[in-house]
Design an enzyme around this catalytic site. Structure first.
Site, mmCIF file in Angstrom:
data_model
loop_
_atom_site.group_PDB
_atom_site.id
_atom_site.type_symbol
_atom_site.label_atom_id
_atom_site.label_comp_id
_atom_site.label_asym_id
_atom_site.label_seq_id
_atom_site.Cartn_x
_atom_site.Cartn_y
_atom_site.Cartn_z
ATOM 1 N N ASN A 24 1.649 1.497 1.503
ATOM 2 C CA ASN A 24 0.364 0.951 1.046
ATOM 3 C C ASN A 24 0.169 -0.451 1.617
ATOM 4 O O ASN A 24 1.015 -0.951 2.343
ATOM 5 C CB ASN A 24 0.309 0.949 -0.491
ATOM 6 C CG ASN A 24 1.470 0.166 -1.082
ATOM 7 O OD1 ASN A 24 1.598 -1.030 -0.856
ATOM 8 N ND2 ASN A 24 2.341 0.854 -1.811
ATOM 9 N N ASP A 51 3.809 5.914 -5.640
ATOM 10 C CA ASP A 51 4.002 6.818 -6.780
ATOM 11 C C ASP A 51 4.634 8.140 -6.357
ATOM 12 O O ASP A 51 5.281 8.797 -7.155
ATOM 13 C CB ASP A 51 2.656 7.078 -7.467
ATOM 14 C CG ASP A 51 2.159 5.843 -8.200
ATOM 15 O OD1 ASP A 51 2.990 5.182 -8.850
ATOM 16 O OD2 ASP A 51 0.959 5.514 -8.106
ATOM 17 N N PRO A 82 10.492 7.682 -9.189
ATOM 18 C CA PRO A 82 10.796 7.115 -10.514
ATOM 19 C C PRO A 82 9.836 5.972 -10.825
ATOM 20 O O PRO A 82 9.424 5.246 -9.922
ATOM 21 C CB PRO A 82 12.227 6.580 -10.350
ATOM 22 C CG PRO A 82 12.453 6.456 -8.894
ATOM 23 C CD PRO A 82 11.574 7.467 -8.225
ATOM 24 N N ASP A 83 9.466 5.827 -12.092
ATOM 25 C CA ASP A 83 8.641 4.685 -12.504
ATOM 26 C C ASP A 83 9.605 3.572 -12.917
ATOM 27 O O ASP A 83 10.240 3.635 -13.981
ATOM 28 C CB ASP A 83 7.723 5.087 -13.666
ATOM 29 C CG ASP A 83 6.716 3.994 -13.982
ATOM 30 O OD1 ASP A 83 7.104 2.807 -13.947
ATOM 31 O OD2 ASP A 83 5.549 4.318 -14.253
ATOM 32 N N PHE A 85 2.472 -5.388 -13.455
ATOM 33 C CA PHE A 85 1.210 -5.703 -12.811
ATOM 34 C C PHE A 85 0.390 -4.414 -12.781
ATOM 35 O O PHE A 85 0.961 -3.321 -12.717
ATOM 36 C CB PHE A 85 1.429 -6.214 -11.373
ATOM 37 C CG PHE A 85 1.577 -7.711 -11.306
ATOM 38 C CD1 PHE A 85 2.634 -8.336 -11.946
ATOM 39 C CD2 PHE A 85 0.661 -8.487 -10.609
ATOM 40 C CE1 PHE A 85 2.781 -9.715 -11.902
ATOM 41 C CE2 PHE A 85 0.785 -9.869 -10.549
ATOM 42 C CZ PHE A 85 1.849 -10.490 -11.197
ATOM 43 N N LYS A 110 -2.174 0.949 -19.848
ATOM 44 C CA LYS A 110 -0.911 0.907 -19.083
ATOM 45 C C LYS A 110 0.176 0.170 -19.870
ATOM 46 O O LYS A 110 1.334 0.554 -19.850
ATOM 47 C CB LYS A 110 -1.177 0.204 -17.743
ATOM 48 C CG LYS A 110 -0.283 0.653 -16.631
ATOM 49 C CD LYS A 110 -0.790 0.224 -15.265
ATOM 50 C CE LYS A 110 -1.737 1.232 -14.646
ATOM 51 N NZ LYS A 110 -2.163 0.882 -13.294
ATOM 52 N N LYS A 156 3.550 2.227 -20.545
ATOM 53 C CA LYS A 156 4.818 1.838 -19.911
ATOM 54 C C LYS A 156 5.769 1.177 -20.903
ATOM 55 O O LYS A 156 6.957 1.073 -20.648
ATOM 56 C CB LYS A 156 4.547 0.871 -18.756
ATOM 57 C CG LYS A 156 3.572 1.435 -17.719
ATOM 58 C CD LYS A 156 4.203 1.504 -16.371
ATOM 59 C CE LYS A 156 3.196 1.994 -15.345
ATOM 60 N NZ LYS A 156 3.801 2.234 -14.054
#
Ligand code: CTP
Length: 395
Positions: free
Chosen positions: A209, A277, A304-305, A323, A337, A341
């Site tokens: 990205n 992601d 994985p997050d 962020f 979020k 999370k």
């Protein structure tokens, strides 16, 4: 004092030779010097001798493209904890007092956001002249610090005030100035992620990205300046590691996850990275050929997050900050979020413009019971604001 760094500007005066001793005295005290020598200064000492003593590049010219490519002059002006001008000639102080920036040294003095310490050195008449005294008053009221001058016999044969302070005395003033800076996060370990990740499709191609890493690196620098021990787990970027920051280079999200877990425990975790992601479900060690059928049916699998994993980790840091890069309904998405999370704060930013890769950011700080929108500002200023908020949280 370990890891402290000064930027030493050597002006054009006979006392310049004492500044070479100053570099050695500082090195013995664990303070590194990066040196700029003015054009006049090079008449008294050479970049070679200053560079041999400092062990670093010596900068002399604003228009030196090679030096500029290595470190831009604005970056140079902020690359140290303190700027020291020794010898500070009448000329350099007059220019600094007026905001004149017509060479590397004066440009640095105008561009810096760091404290400046002057060690004046000149003939007694020049020093006592009302113009010089006016300039010194102006610099003092602008926040500059001074050491010396001493009284004594001068190189020109006259006697009086104007001899540059001795290297040991300048080094004492430097240590006092460095320890005066507030270090509210000293003793805290900040673990951060920054930059993009790269997910290989085959040995020559990857998914990634537009993240430049600028915001994350600026935040690492701002936190280090407040005294934190910073571990920066970073994807590939073109940025210089901020002084004093421990950098861990990774490429993929899974490598980032492993590096983060390996660096725990921490007091603060901040996920600034734009983690991919998804990654290609398989990537072999052979280049995919068009004749193999290409990548038309590229299968992706979820990464994985990292932020979520840290939030649920048995070594969860007491403050976890994520962020959120959003293009619409920024605050609402950030609040969702935060809950999803399980982190303590979310720093939301609208990335629909040129934020990714750009130099500015507009942040909204979302906590479980508050939303604080900040105006658009440079990423460096945004980093300092956020670092300050973190310091306040622990105070
Ligand atoms: N993050 C992470 N690991 C991932 C994805 C995101 O640690 N695999 C972190 C980022 O570093 C950031 C936060 O999660 O701190 C939010 O990232 P963002 O891309 O905005 O959110 P996503 O979880 O990807 O959600 P969505 O794309 O649905 O908005």
């Amino acid at each position: 004092m370990a890891q402290k760094r000064i930027l030493l500007i050597i002006g054009g005066g006979i006392a310049a030779y004492k500044s070479l001793f100053l570099i050695r005295v500082l090195a013995r005290r664990g303070i590194k010097s990066r040196v700029i020598i003015t054009k006049g200064g090079t008449q008294f000492v050479t970049p070679l001798s200053a560079g041999s003593l400092s062990g670093d590049t010596v900068y002399t010219d604003l228009w030196d493209l090679t030096a500029e490519a290595e470190m831009g002059h604005i970056e140079l002006s902020r690359s140290a904890d303190l700027i020291v001008v020794a010898p500070a000639t009448a000329d350099i102080m007059a220019k600094a007092a007026q905001g004149i920036a017509n060479d590397l040294a004066t440009t640095t003095l105008l561009a810096t956001d760091k404290p400046v310490l002057y060690a004046p050195a000149m003939n007694v008449r020049m020093y006592e002249h009302p113009a010089t005294q006016r300039n010194i008053s102006q610099l003092k009221s602008d926040g500059a610090l001074f050491v010396g001058p001493d009284a004594g016999e001068m190189a020109c044969g006259e006697f009086g005030d104007g001899r540059m302070a001795e290297p040991e005395a300048i080094a004492d003033a430097i240590e006092a100035a460095l320890s005066a800076a507030p270090r509210p996060l000293s003793g805290k370990h900040v673990l951060m992620t920054a930059g993009p990740t790269r997910e290989p499709i085959d040995p020559v191609r990857y998914l990634s990205n537009h993240s430049s890493g600028k915001q994350g690196y600026a935040l690492a620098e701002a936190l280090e300046e407040l005294g934190a021990k910073v571990t920066l787990v970073t994807g590939p970027t073109a940025l210089i590691t901020p002084d004093g920051v421990t950098r861990v280079d990774i490429e993929t999200a899974r490598e980032m996850m492993a590096a983060v877990e390996g660096a725990l425990p921490a007091d603060i975790f901040i996920g600034v990275a734009a983690v991919a992601d998804w990654r290609p479900a398989s990537s072999g060690d052979r280049k995919i050929k068009k004749s193999d059928g290409g990548v038309g049916d590229l299968k992706l699998t979820e990464n994985p997050d990292i932020l979520k994993t840290v939030c649920g980790h048995k070594k969860r840091p007491p403050l976890v900050i994520g962020f959120a890069a959003e293009t619409n309904d920024v605050t609402a998405h950030a609040q969702a979020k935060l809950k999803r999370k399980g982190c303590d704060w979310i720093v939301a930013n609208d990335v629909s413009g040129d934020v990714m890769g750009g130099d500015h950011n507009t942040m909204i700080l979302v906590t479980p019971d508050d939303t604080h929108a900040m105006p658009k500002m440079s990423k460096a200023d945004a980093a300092r604001k956020l670092a300050q908020k973190i310091a306040e949280h622990f105070s």
